[in-house]
Scaffold this active site. Structure first.
Site, PDB file in Angstrom:
ATOM      1  N   PRO A 139       0.829  -1.206   0.000  1.00  0.00           N
ATOM      2  CA  PRO A 139       0.000   0.000   0.000  1.00  0.00           C
ATOM      3  C   PRO A 139       0.870   1.266   0.000  1.00  0.00           C
ATOM      4  O   PRO A 139       1.919   1.294   0.646  1.00  0.00           O
ATOM      5  CB  PRO A 139      -0.819  -0.121   1.295  1.00  0.00           C
ATOM      6  CG  PRO A 139      -0.123  -1.139   2.126  1.00  0.00           C
ATOM      7  CD  PRO A 139       0.653  -2.017   1.207  1.00  0.00           C
ATOM      8  N   GLY A 194       4.008   3.642   5.183  1.00  0.00           N
ATOM      9  CA  GLY A 194       5.215   3.300   5.940  1.00  0.00           C
ATOM     10  C   GLY A 194       5.781   1.928   5.639  1.00  0.00           C
ATOM     11  O   GLY A 194       6.620   1.422   6.382  1.00  0.00           O
ATOM     12  N   LEU A 195       5.339   1.303   4.535  1.00  0.00           N
ATOM     13  CA  LEU A 195       5.840  -0.042   4.216  1.00  0.00           C
ATOM     14  C   LEU A 195       6.875  -0.017   3.087  1.00  0.00           C
ATOM     15  O   LEU A 195       7.228  -1.063   2.551  1.00  0.00           O
ATOM     16  CB  LEU A 195       4.688  -0.988   3.866  1.00  0.00           C
ATOM     17  CG  LEU A 195       3.727  -1.316   5.008  1.00  0.00           C
ATOM     18  CD1 LEU A 195       2.678  -2.334   4.561  1.00  0.00           C
ATOM     19  CD2 LEU A 195       4.450  -1.865   6.237  1.00  0.00           C
ATOM     20  N   GLY A 196       7.327   1.161   2.729  1.00  0.00           N
ATOM     21  CA  GLY A 196       8.444   1.255   1.782  1.00  0.00           C
ATOM     22  C   GLY A 196       8.047   1.091   0.330  1.00  0.00           C
ATOM     23  O   GLY A 196       8.864   0.677  -0.492  1.00  0.00           O
ATOM     24  N   SER A 197       6.799   1.442  -0.011  1.00  0.00           N
ATOM     25  CA  SER A 197       6.353   1.212  -1.392  1.00  0.00           C
ATOM     26  C   SER A 197       7.211   1.974  -2.410  1.00  0.00           C
ATOM     27  O   SER A 197       7.589   1.410  -3.444  1.00  0.00           O
ATOM     28  CB  SER A 197       4.863   1.541  -1.540  1.00  0.00           C
ATOM     29  OG  SER A 197       4.674   2.788  -2.103  1.00  0.00           O
ATOM     30  N   ALA A 249      10.415   2.957  -2.271  1.00  0.00           N
ATOM     31  CA  ALA A 249      11.750   2.358  -2.429  1.00  0.00           C
ATOM     32  C   ALA A 249      11.652   1.003  -3.131  1.00  0.00           C
ATOM     33  O   ALA A 249      12.499   0.662  -3.964  1.00  0.00           O
ATOM     34  CB  ALA A 249      12.432   2.209  -1.069  1.00  0.00           C
ATOM     35  N   ALA A 250      10.596   0.241  -2.830  1.00  0.00           N
ATOM     36  CA  ALA A 250      10.454  -1.082  -3.461  1.00  0.00           C
ATOM     37  C   ALA A 250      10.198  -0.946  -4.963  1.00  0.00           C
ATOM     38  O   ALA A 250      10.765  -1.688  -5.776  1.00  0.00           O
ATOM     39  CB  ALA A 250       9.323  -1.863  -2.795  1.00  0.00           C
ATOM     40  N   ASP A 288      15.227   2.810   4.103  1.00  0.00           N
ATOM     41  CA  ASP A 288      14.235   2.089   3.282  1.00  0.00           C
ATOM     42  C   ASP A 288      14.905   1.399   2.093  1.00  0.00           C
ATOM     43  O   ASP A 288      14.728   0.206   1.873  1.00  0.00           O
ATOM     44  CB  ASP A 288      13.172   3.054   2.737  1.00  0.00           C
ATOM     45  CG  ASP A 288      12.079   3.357   3.745  1.00  0.00           C
ATOM     46  OD1 ASP A 288      12.325   3.168   4.939  1.00  0.00           O
ATOM     47  OD2 ASP A 288      10.995   3.797   3.316  1.00  0.00           O
TER      48      ASP A 288
HETATM   49  O1  PMV Z   1       9.158   5.824   4.326  1.00  0.00           O
HETATM   50  P1  PMV Z   1       8.635   5.609   5.710  1.00  0.00           P
HETATM   51  O2  PMV Z   1       7.339   6.279   5.989  1.00  0.00           O
HETATM   52  O3  PMV Z   1       8.704   4.194   6.136  1.00  0.00           O
HETATM   53  O4  PMV Z   1       9.638   6.376   6.721  1.00  0.00           O
HETATM   54  C1  PMV Z   1      10.986   6.158   6.708  1.00  0.00           C
HETATM   55  C2  PMV Z   1      11.574   6.351   8.046  1.00  0.00           C
HETATM   56  C3  PMV Z   1      11.898   7.750   8.513  1.00  0.00           C
HETATM   57  O5  PMV Z   1      12.851   7.572   9.563  1.00  0.00           O
HETATM   58  C4  PMV Z   1      10.669   8.453   9.054  1.00  0.00           C
HETATM   59  C5  PMV Z   1      12.505   8.610   7.423  1.00  0.00           C
HETATM   60  C6  PMV Z   1      13.895   8.189   6.994  1.00  0.00           C
HETATM   61  O6  PMV Z   1      14.341   8.683   5.958  1.00  0.00           O
HETATM   62  O7  PMV Z   1      14.565   7.416   7.683  1.00  0.00           O
END
Ligand code: PMV
Length: 307
Positions: free
Chosen positions: A95, A99-102, A104-105, A146
């Site tokens: 999703p 916060g699950l890294g969509s 970057a993935a 991430d």
């Molecule tokens: O991308 P998210 O929402 O999982 O957040 C990453 C983690 C943070 O520490 C909030 C940001 C970062 O760049 O490390």
């Protein structure tokens, strides 16, 4: 045709403070993933099909900060090839903005697929570095956690600007992941924390230091198989995230429901202000936490095993 996948991720301990140089622990989540598929085409140029967003476009028309256009361009520059005569389709079960890294993935899967299309293989380090450049479009100061955990696909103990350390827990353990149903922007959350730090650097530095200590103690707990300690550190981390202003009523509803259902600890994971909550559980509590979350309105529950 070439394709590649990349997993999602959760941050077990240390988000936000990691942007300010403190350690954090993250693990991949293989139950969800991004998939990039590349097919040759007869037409010149590159056609992008962002299936989940319902968008199809010519890369030449993409804005300079378009994440897919950017990762394709950067990967081709790295491979020293001119991107043309192919179609990229990207699909993801991760999703978006939870916060699950969509982001970057999607970048890692696309970079790998493009390289394979040209008969090459990117190392995890190369894929991570390319995805990091795209992460800077999502929010200006990404720590890099991430793209690292997703490109390497293994648990990481991460400190910004340093090579990550692999870590192994004493035994595999389970984490339940529950979606609050609230989309949240990492950029907004990171900016909020930065504003707080600018307004009161002493207080925020003390909170970041305490988060750093929690992360170190949690690593020792996980490596030593002391789940009870790791769980209470997870809840301690949540209270510190509340103090830096990135929690929300929806997050706290899930955290409290998990603890009442017997979780060893629970916290938000990722940027916060919504997104996903995680709970460290033993076998007995796993189902109870999952059911409790669905009963209080979690949109989706995943149980992941950290090996
Ligand atoms: O991308 P998210 O929402 O999982 O957040 C990453 C983690 C943070 O520490 C909030 C940001 C970062 O760049 O490390």
């Amino acid at each position: 045709m070439a394709n590649a996948t990349a997993p999602g991720k959760i941050i077990l301990f240390g988000e936000h403070a990691v942007v300010f140089g403190k350690p954090a622990i993250a693990v991949p989540v293989f139950q969800v993933h991004a998939l990039a598929t590349i097919e040759p085409s007869r037409e010149p140029g590159v056609w992008i099909d962002a299936a989940d967003l319902g968008r199809r476009y010519d890369m030449a028309d993409a804005s300079a900060d378009d994440p897919l256009g950017t990762i394709i361009r950067l990967t081709c520059e790295r491979l020293r090839v001119v991107p043309e005569f192919f179609k990229v389709r990207v699909q993801s079960t991760i999703p978006i903005a939870r916060g699950l890294g969509s982001g970057a993935a999607v970048s890692v899967a696309t970079a790998r697929a493009v390289a394979r299309f040209y008969g090459r293989e990117l190392s995890a380090d190369q894929a991570s570095a390319l995805a990091y450049q795209v992460e800077t479009l999502h929010h200006g100061t990404p720590s890099g956690i991430d793209n690292t955990v997703i490109a390497y696909g293994q648990p990481v103990y991460f400190v910004r600007g340093r090579p990550f350390e692999a870590f192994r827990s004493a035994e595999p353990f389970s984490v339940v992941i529950g979606d609050t149903g609230v989309a949240s922007s990492t950029r907004v959350a990171v900016e909020r924390v930065r504003c707080g730090w600018e307004a009161d650097p002493q207080r925020f530095d003390a909170l970041f230091n305490e988060i750093g200590e929690v992360v170190q103690a949690a690593r020792a707990g996980l490596e030593g198989g002391d789940w009870k300690t790791a769980g209470s550190l997870m809840s301690h981390n949540q209270r510190l995230l509340e103090a830096i202003g990135v929690s929300s009523p929806e997050i706290e509803r899930l955290v409290n429901a998990a603890l009442s259902a017997g979780a060893l600890g629970a916290k938000l994971s990722g940027g916060g202000l919504g997104g996903n909550v995680i709970a460290l559980v033993d076998k007995a509590a796993q189902e109870r936490v999952a059911s409790a979350w669905l009963a209080v309105g979690a949109h989706r529950v995943i149980v992941t095993r950290v090996e």
